[in-house]
Design an enzyme around this catalytic site. Structure first.
Site, PDB file in Angstrom:
ATOM      1  CD  GLU A 108      21.965  27.712  59.040  1.00 44.78           C
ATOM      2  OE1 GLU A 108      20.892  27.147  58.728  1.00 44.78           O
ATOM      3  OE2 GLU A 108      23.060  27.427  58.538  1.00 44.78           O
ATOM      4  CD  GLU A 154      21.860  22.512  59.239  1.00 40.26           C
ATOM      5  OE1 GLU A 154      21.432  21.864  58.266  1.00 40.26           O
ATOM      6  OE2 GLU A 154      21.203  23.420  59.777  1.00 40.26           O
TER       7      GLU A 154
HETATM    8  C1  FCB Z   1      19.916  24.721  56.966  1.00 38.63           C
HETATM    9  C2  FCB Z   1      21.126  25.058  56.140  1.00 38.63           C
HETATM   10  C3  FCB Z   1      21.055  26.404  55.477  1.00 38.63           C
HETATM   11  C4  FCB Z   1      19.671  26.701  54.944  1.00 38.63           C
HETATM   12  C5  FCB Z   1      18.635  26.466  56.020  1.00 38.63           C
HETATM   13  C6  FCB Z   1      17.224  26.772  55.580  1.00 38.63           C
HETATM   14  O1  FCB Z   1      19.792  23.345  57.046  1.00 38.63           O
HETATM   15  O2  FCB Z   1      22.282  25.019  56.947  1.00 38.63           O
HETATM   16  O3  FCB Z   1      22.020  26.446  54.467  1.00 38.63           O
HETATM   17  O4  FCB Z   1      19.439  25.979  53.812  1.00 38.63           O
HETATM   18  O5  FCB Z   1      18.704  25.137  56.445  1.00 38.63           O
END
Ligand code: FCB
Length: 472
Positions: free
Chosen positions: A375, A171
């Site tokens: 994620e 990110e």
């Molecule tokens: C993302 C991050 C991760 C976590 C989630 C909720 O942006 O990559 O580390 O904090 O959000």
């Protein structure tokens, strides 16, 4: 709960199921084995920046509980585990000398995973820049990109025989815009031009790191990047330009250089009042572009925007307070609109349709590029019942909806190779501290005891069946 009837959507045969964490959020042991501070140590130790004054000093104490956590992953039955490497643990003081103790920790993690039949997926940079490199200028400074590539090459040399999936950056949107634009993340700078310079040096660093990895890891290894691509919708047809601008800042600022070797001209034009982009040197965008084996997609919710009329009170649904520095550089007249619920503990709306649409768009725009959901997950106010169980039905519902959305995108032709729940366990949620809980495993903050939530049991069933249960 019936997790045994796999008559819901099924996934491709070799679909990779996993869970994800990040070094600063789980490891703790902040000063152990020669590790030196990163920008997140500095940030969390600055009074007032993290809720409740929480820090990652201890986090989930994963560093000292490695075997127990590895056993937990094996018990879950996952085929992969996504973790990140703490740069300042393996190269302390922002230096270039590998720290054997730091490397040993990740070797033990990698070997422990492989010994249990779990594929390691290593992220090189999940936001924890060594403090010395920030002191020298941080991501707005070109040298950081080169230092990152050196780090990638060294880690590739140390672990590349055993780690076959590598992610360069996690990110970079957050690193650039939250770190240097709104300042709600480390290093807490609020300098719009620096934020755009950071965007560029992250892109450049990524491209250089891909090359450094290719030169040092097993030739069969997959190399990719993880982006938190925003699925941007407009309130009405009149908001097409607002959508375009946010899409440029959020998505195309990274996809452009990384995948097409050029910045989108509209992004350069939109931000001309802030910077002339003269930090982009000849050859940089070609260097940022490197053939990728994998695009990691992190998805939590879509965003809804409209052109602000300049008169009515401005919505602050993107989470930054009115009047505070914005992560959306040169887009002060775009308003982020609160979307219909339900909401998670973060106040984020739950809408899995954005994930299907995003994956199908990426499939259209970048045909043939394999994707992985690196994620996805949700924070809720979990309650430990008197019997010790944590009945997190809302999280199960969130995961079920989003996995259904992935299956739908796969049905529509998107090449999605895997899915990683964020997160394996409750951890240090950055500026929110430990109060926001994303884990499928609960961590008792006093005893560090790990307890499976119902969602972990449910997920184990999904993984075993390679399919969603029809019910429950
Ligand atoms: C993302 C991050 C991760 C976590 C989630 C909720 O942006 O990559 O580390 O904090 O959000």
């Amino acid at each position: 709960m019936s997790v045994s009837s796999p008559s819901g959507p099924a996934f491709p045969g070799n679909f990779l199921w996993g869970t994800a964490t990040a070094a600063y959020q789980v490891e703790g042991a902040a000063a152990a084995g020669g590790r030196t501070p990163s920008i997140w140590d500095t940030f969390s130790h600055t009074p007032g920046l993290v809720t409740n004054g929480d820090t990652g000093d201890v986090a989930c104490d994963h560093y000292h509980r490695l075997e127990e956590d590895l056993d937990m992953l094996a018990e879950l039955g996952v085929g992969a585990y996504r973790f990140s490497i703490s740069w300042s643990r393996v190269l302390p003081n922002g230096g270039t000398q590998l720290n054997p103790k730091g490397v040993d920790f990740y070797s033990a993690l990698v070997d422990g995973l492989r010994g249990r039949g779990i594929a390691p997926v290593a992220t090189l940079y999940h936001w924890d820049l060594p403090q010395e490199l920030e002191d020298a200028g941080g991501w707005p400074h070109r040298d950081t990109a080169e230092r990152f590539a050196e780090y990638a090459g060294r880690l590739g040399g140390a672990l590349g025989d055993r780690v076959h999936t590598w992610i360069t950056l996690n990110e970079p949107w957050c690193s650039a815009y939250l770190g240097y634009g709104s300042g709600v993340h480390a290093p807490a700078r609020t300098e719009p031009a620096a934020a755009l310079a950071a965007v560029h040096h992250l892109n450049l660093g990524h491209g250089l790191a891909v090359r450094a990895l290719r030169a040092s890891v097993d030739p069969a290894a997959r190399v990719g990047v993880t982006l938190n691509l925003h699925h941007v919708r407009g309130v009405s047809d009149a908001d097409t330009d607002a959508v375009r601008r946010i899409d440029a800042l959020a998505n195309r600022a990274f996809l452009g250089p990384m995948l097409a070797g050029a910045y989108p001209p509209d992004l350069i034009e939109d931000t001309a009042s802030v910077t002339d982009w003269s930090f982009v040197r000849d050859g940089d965008t070609a260097a940022a572009q490197a053939p990728l084996d994998l695009l990691g997609v992190n998805y939590y919710n879509p965003v809804l925007v409209r052109q602000w009329d300049g008169a009515s009170p401005r919505s602050t649904a993107d989470g930054h307070a009115d009047g505070a520095a914005s992560p959306w550089i040169a887009a002060g007249d775009v308003e982020f609109v609160r979307q219909p619920g339900p909401y998670t503990q973060m106040g984020w709306n739950i809408d899995e349709t954005g994930l299907t649409e995003l994956l199908l768009r990426l499939h259209r725009d970048y045909p043939g590029l394999p994707m992985m959901i690196t994620e996805n997950g949700a924070a809720f106010d979990d309650v430990v019942d008197a019997d010790g169980r944590i009945r997190d039905e809302a999280r199960i519902d969130y995961l079920r909806r989003h996995l259904g959305a992935v299956a739908e995108a796969v049905g529509g032709g998107a090449d999605v190779r895997g899915y990683f729940v964020w997160s394996l366990m409750d951890n240090f949620e950055w500026a929110h501290g430990y109060g926001k809980t994303f884990g499928i495993v609960h961590v008792d903050r006093e005893t560090m005891r790990r307890t499976w939530k119902e969602s972990a049991h449910w997920y184990r069933g999904v993984v075993a069946a390679n399919a969603l249960p029809a019910t429950g």
